[in-house]
Design an enzyme around this catalytic site. Sequence first.
Site, PDB file in Angstrom:
ATOM      1  N   ARG A 174       0.984  -1.489  -0.173  1.00  0.00           N
ATOM      2  CA  ARG A 174       0.300  -0.319   0.234  1.00  0.00           C
ATOM      3  C   ARG A 174       0.616   0.854  -0.029  1.00  0.00           C
ATOM      4  O   ARG A 174       0.480   2.422  -0.573  1.00  0.00           O
ATOM      5  CB  ARG A 174      -0.426   0.248   1.354  1.00  0.00           C
ATOM      6  CG  ARG A 174      -1.907  -0.903   1.108  1.00  0.00           C
ATOM      7  CD  ARG A 174      -2.932  -0.726   0.608  1.00  0.00           C
ATOM      8  NE  ARG A 174      -3.031  -1.186  -0.821  1.00  0.00           N
ATOM      9  CZ  ARG A 174      -3.291  -2.504  -1.748  1.00  0.00           C
ATOM     10  NH1 ARG A 174      -3.520  -3.492  -0.475  1.00  0.00           N
ATOM     11  NH2 ARG A 174      -3.124  -3.159  -2.726  1.00  0.00           N
ATOM     12  N   GLU A 197       1.977   1.130  -3.163  1.00  0.00           N
ATOM     13  CA  GLU A 197       1.513   1.582  -4.049  1.00  0.00           C
ATOM     14  C   GLU A 197       0.861   4.075  -3.949  1.00  0.00           C
ATOM     15  O   GLU A 197       1.103   4.380  -4.641  1.00  0.00           O
ATOM     16  CB  GLU A 197      -0.296   0.997  -4.059  1.00  0.00           C
ATOM     17  CG  GLU A 197      -1.849   1.879  -5.021  1.00  0.00           C
ATOM     18  CD  GLU A 197      -3.166   0.376  -3.838  1.00  0.00           C
ATOM     19  OE1 GLU A 197      -3.241   0.105  -5.522  1.00  0.00           O
ATOM     20  OE2 GLU A 197      -2.932   0.660  -2.836  1.00  0.00           O
ATOM     21  N   SER A 202      14.773  14.461   3.209  1.00  0.00           N
ATOM     22  CA  SER A 202      15.945  13.753   4.240  1.00  0.00           C
ATOM     23  C   SER A 202      15.229  12.375   4.878  1.00  0.00           C
ATOM     24  O   SER A 202      14.380  12.730   5.221  1.00  0.00           O
ATOM     25  CB  SER A 202      17.012  14.223   5.172  1.00  0.00           C
ATOM     26  OG  SER A 202      17.262  13.390   6.415  1.00  0.00           O
TER      27      SER A 202
END
Length: 149
Positions: free
Chosen positions: A90, A93, A116
């Site tokens: 996920r 995605e 960072s």
Amino acid sequence: MSNTEIPTITEKLLTAKKAKGVTFTDLEQALGRDEVWIAALIYRQASASEDEASKLLQALGLSNDLVPELTASSVKGLGPIVPTDPLVYRFYEIMQVYGMPIKEVIHEKFGDGIMSAIDFTMNIEKEADPKGDRVVITMNGKFLPYKKW
């Protein structure tokens, strides 16, 4: 490390954590470090000081023989393969869908640079919601502008 390869030390630490019945929050109290960082350490995505390693091993009832592995430089990343674990996927995605929009908004607010992942913290909270509990993840990284030379 590929999606299915878990370091032997990680297996030992997770087995001991389960046997002791402790949570990452419990370990946070024992080590004085954030639970997400401790989980990263256990998965060898972070390196501990000797004191941090000893405290973790003591909290899990394990031998200090593992201190050298926990203090060694870590190997970061999931590997070159798209993650297959549904929860980890996920995030992949989310970056596929929102990565470029996030990048553009950061550049608009800060200029050309990156966030960072070294000077970085993350918090994970549970937020009650009548439609189903929500996962709240806060990522906080220092902005690093690209250098011109």
